[in-house]
Design an enzyme around this catalytic site. Structure first.
Site, short mmCIF file in Angstrom:
data_model
loop_
_atom_site.label_atom_id
_atom_site.label_comp_id
_atom_site.label_asym_id
_atom_site.label_seq_id
_atom_site.Cartn_x
_atom_site.Cartn_y
_atom_site.Cartn_z
N ASN A 46 -32.14 -16.12 26.60
CA ASN A 46 -32.76 -15.32 26.00
C ASN A 46 -34.26 -15.62 25.58
O ASN A 46 -35.04 -15.89 26.43
CB ASN A 46 -31.78 -14.99 24.66
CG ASN A 46 -31.25 -15.89 23.98
OD1 ASN A 46 -30.36 -16.73 24.50
ND2 ASN A 46 -31.40 -16.25 22.70
N ASP A 47 -34.44 -16.27 24.36
CA ASP A 47 -35.76 -16.69 23.83
C ASP A 47 -36.53 -17.50 24.65
O ASP A 47 -35.99 -18.65 25.06
CB ASP A 47 -35.95 -17.12 22.62
CG ASP A 47 -34.86 -16.55 21.57
OD1 ASP A 47 -34.55 -15.33 21.91
OD2 ASP A 47 -34.88 -16.85 20.38
N GLN A 63 -33.72 -20.15 26.30
CA GLN A 63 -32.53 -20.38 25.66
C GLN A 63 -31.46 -19.87 26.84
O GLN A 63 -31.34 -18.66 27.57
CB GLN A 63 -32.32 -19.12 24.49
CG GLN A 63 -32.77 -19.70 23.19
CD GLN A 63 -31.84 -20.49 22.74
OE1 GLN A 63 -31.01 -20.63 21.92
NE2 GLN A 63 -32.38 -21.86 22.59
N SER A 107 -33.50 -21.95 19.20
CA SER A 107 -34.73 -21.70 19.83
C SER A 107 -35.87 -22.62 18.89
O SER A 107 -35.59 -23.27 17.85
CB SER A 107 -35.42 -20.24 19.55
OG SER A 107 -34.74 -19.71 20.59
N GLU A 223 -36.70 -13.63 12.80
CA GLU A 223 -36.45 -14.57 13.99
C GLU A 223 -37.54 -15.03 14.43
O GLU A 223 -38.57 -14.41 14.59
CB GLU A 223 -35.31 -14.17 14.86
CG GLU A 223 -33.99 -13.81 14.07
CD GLU A 223 -32.86 -13.68 15.25
OE1 GLU A 223 -33.25 -12.87 16.10
OE2 GLU A 223 -31.96 -14.12 15.21
C1 FRU Z 1 -33.41 -14.92 18.84
C2 FRU Z 1 -32.49 -15.66 18.52
C3 FRU Z 1 -32.84 -17.04 17.47
C4 FRU Z 1 -31.92 -18.05 17.80
C5 FRU Z 1 -31.61 -17.95 19.33
C6 FRU Z 1 -30.43 -18.52 19.60
O1 FRU Z 1 -33.01 -14.13 19.98
O2 FRU Z 1 -31.25 -15.21 17.79
O3 FRU Z 1 -33.28 -16.76 16.35
O4 FRU Z 1 -32.54 -19.32 17.70
O5 FRU Z 1 -31.85 -16.58 19.46
O6 FRU Z 1 -30.18 -18.39 21.22
#
Ligand code: FRU
Length: 488
Positions: A46-47, A63, A107, A223
Site C-alpha cells: 500500500n502506501d 507498506q 506509514s 490519513e
Molecule cells: C493508508 C494507511 C495509513 C496507515 C497505513 C497502514 O492507506 O491506512 O494511514 O499508516 O495505511 O498500512
C-alpha cells in the site's frame, strides 16, 4: 484461504521457506504482473513511505504485508534508484518486531539530516483486548543501508480529544525547526492534521491542529498528510476517509487530495485555503507522498490502489503497485502533475501516426501491449473525441472529451475484469480546452493518463484480456491528430 486475525498477524519469518517460495511462484505466474511499476514480490503493497534522496540515490519504501493480498501486519519494504526508473530491490527495511510497532510498521516519511536518513513512522500496536495504541517512531539509516530503530517511541498514544486513528508522520525542516504533521481523527470524528515541533528530532512538542477552514463533507479521518510550499503558496495534501460522492467528484471509496492556499502559519496553525481538490480523477489512487529532490523538483508517488476494496489479483496472491513518479507544479493557482522526463529511459521502438479525422474512426492494431503514448488533437472546433485502448476480444477502455458537456471521461465498463463494480465503472471531471494533449503510460495492468500537460490525471488499474491490444481514435468534429507511441 480464510484470512483470520491469526493469519493476518503472521510474520514472514514464521512460515517455512517452502510455503513462501510457493507463494512467490504463484505471484510470478500472475498474468497481471507489471513491467515498469513498483509492485510487491508477494502479498499486499500500500502506501509509499520515506520518499527521499540520500547519498546519490532516491529511496522509496512501501507498506507491505508479505503473506497475502490483505492488510495484515505491515513492514516497510525498501527500493532505491539513481534515476527514478531503474529500481534496486533493497529488501525489508523495517519489521514489526518492537513493543511500539508489534502490530504493524505503519506509514511515515524520510528526512536527510547531515549524514543520515531519518525515518519516521507510526508503530501500530494492540493490547490483549485489541485496543489500538499508536506510537510515532524513529529509525536511522546510514550510508551503508543499515537501519537502526530507536529504543523508545517519540510520541506515545494520541493527545486528548483524538481517537486511536493518529498516524503517518511527515517530518520536514521549516524555518530552523523540525515539524511533524500527523493525520488524525478527533473524538467528534472529524478528520484533521495536527503538528508537533522539535529542535533535535527526538523531543517533540504538540502544537495543535492545522487550522483548515471547516467545510461540510470533510470526512472522519485524514490519513497521510504532506505539505510543501512553492512560489509563495502552501499545499496541504491528505487522504480523507468518509467523504460522500458529490456529482462526478469523490466517487472512489476513499479520496486523496489537497488544499491550496497561503503558506500555513505554523506559529498559530492558521491556514487560508481554497476548496478541497482531488489529486487524481481515476479509480485507483491514494496516500501519495512527496519529496523535494536535488533538482528542486517536488515529486509525488502514490499508491495505485485503495484501502477497503478487493483487487483482481487477490486470487494470484498479490495486490497493488505504486504510481510512476510525477512532478508537481503550481501554475495559475492550479496544481499540475507531470510525468518526470526520466521516464523516457523506458522508451523502446517508436511509432508515429498522423492525419485528419472527421465523423470517423481509425484503428491501429497490435502495435504493442504496453506503451507510453502521446496524442495531440487540434481542431477548428473540438466536439467529441475518444481514444480507445485495449480494444479486442469484446473489450475496450475509452477515454473521451466532450466539448459540449465540458467533460473528460474514463470508461472502464468494457475494460475486462473488475471486483469493484459497485463503485461504478466510469469517472469524469469538468474540463474545457480548445485542444487535447494526452500523455499516457499503459503497463500490463495500469493506466495513467495526463491531460493537457498534467492539468488533470486519471490513474487506474486495468485487467484486460491478453488479446485486447487495439487502439482506436474517434472524432465527431474535424480534427488533426499526431500520435506518438513508444513501446515499453
Ligand atoms: C493508508 C494507511 C495509513 C496507515 C497505513 C497502514 O492507506 O491506512 O494511514 O499508516 O495505511 O498500512
Amino acid at each position: 484461504m480464510e484470512w483470520t486475525r491469526e493469519a493476518r498477524y503472521q510474520r514472514l519469518a514464521e512460515v517455512s521457506e517452502d510455503i513462501y517460495e510457493k507463494l512467490v511462484t504463484q505471484v510470478a505466474d500472475s498474468p497481471y504482473r507489471q513491467k515498469f511499476h513498483i509492485q510487491p514480490k508477494t502479498g499486499l503493497l500500500n502506501d509509499p513511505n520515506g520518499f527521499s534522496f540520500y547519498k546519490g540515490r532516491y529511496h522509496l519504501f512501501y507498506q507491505w504485508f508479505p503473506l497475502g493480498p490483505v492488510h495484515g501486519v505491515k513492514y516497510w519494504y525498501h527500493m532505491s534508484s539513481e534515476n527514478l526508473v531503474d529500481w534496486q530491490d533493497e529488501g525489508i527495511a523495517l519489521e514489526p518486531d518492537s513493543f511500539y510497532d508489534s502490530h504493524g510498521v505503519f506509514s511515515g516519511s524520510g528526512l536527510v539530516v547531515e549524514d543520515q536518513l531519518h525515518l519516521f513512522y507510526t508503530g501500530n500496536t494492540r493490547t490483549d483486548d485489541w485496543v489500538r495504541i499508536p506510537y510515532q517512531c524513529h529509525a536511522i539509516m546510514d550510508a551503508s543501508g543499515n537501519i537502526v530503530k530507536a529504543d523508545s517511541p517519540l510520541i506515545s498514544d494520541s493527545p486528548a480529544g483524538f481517537t486511536d486513528n493518529f498516524r503517518d508522520p511527515k517530518v520536514f525542516e521549516y524555518q530552523g525547526h523540525y515539524l511533524a504533521l500527523i493525520g488524525a481523527e478527533t473524538s467528534e470524528h472529524e478528520g484533521k492534521v495536527v503538528y508537533y515541533k522539535s529542535d533535535n528530532l527526538k523531543d517533540w512538542e504538540y502544537q495543535g491542529i492545522i487550522g483548515t477552514k471547516s467545510y461540510p463533507n470533510a470526512g472522519f479521518m485524514w490519513e497521510c498528510p504532506d505539505y510543501f510550499e512553492q512560489d509563495g503558496q502552501g499545499v496541504l495534501l491528505f487522504s480523507p476517509q468518509g467523504m460522500q460522492a458529490e456529482g462526478d467528484r469523490f466517487q472512489n471509496i476513499f479520496q486523496s487530495g489537497y488544499l491550496l492556499g497561503d503558506p500555513i502559519d505554523f506559529q498559530t496553525g492558521q491556514f487560508d485555503h481554497g476548496a478541497f481538490q482531488e489529486l487524481d480523477k481515476g479509480f485507483d489512487f491514494y496516500a501519495p507522498q512527496t519529496m523535494q529532490d536535488p533538482l528542486g523538483r517536488r515529486l509525488l508517488v502514490g499508491w495505485l490502489g485503495l484501502p477497503g476494496v478487493d483487487c483482481v489479483t487477490d486470487d494470484d496472491g498479490w495486490a497493488h503497485c505504486l504510481t510512476l513518479p510525477r512532478e508537481l507544479v503550481i501554475e495559475n493557482n492550479h496544481l499540475y502533475q507531470r510525468p518526470i522526463p526520466e521516464l523516457k529511459a523506458l522508451r523502446k521502438a517508436h511509432h508515429r501516426y498522423s492525419g485528419d479525422l472527421h465523423e470517423e474512426t481509425i484503428d491501429f492494431q497490435d502495435i504493442s501491449r504496453t506503451y507510453e503514448l502521446k496524442l495531440r488533437v487540434t481542431a477548428e472546433e473540438l466536439e467529441h473525441f475518444a481514444l480507445t485502448l485495449r480494444k479486442g476480444h469484446g473489450e475496450e477502455t475509452v477515454f473521451s472529451y466532450d466539448h459540449h458537456a465540458s467533460k473528460l471521461e474514463l470508461d472502464l465498463r468494457k475494460s475486462g475484469k473488475t471486483v469493484t463494480a459497485e463503485y461504478g465503472r466510469t469517472r469524469s471531471c469538468d474540463f474545457q480546452a480548445e485542444y487535447l494533449e494526452l500523455h499516457l503510460f499503459l503497463d500490463e495492468s495500469s493506466l495513467e493518463i495526463f491531460v493537457n500537460d498534467g492539468h488533470e490525471v486519471f490513474t487506474s488499474r486495468l485487467f484486460s484480456h491478453q488479446d485486447a491490444n487495439g487502439i482506436q481514435l474517434t472524432s465527431k468534429g474535424k480534427v488533426s491528430y499526431v500520435l506518438d507511441l513508444w513501446e515499453v
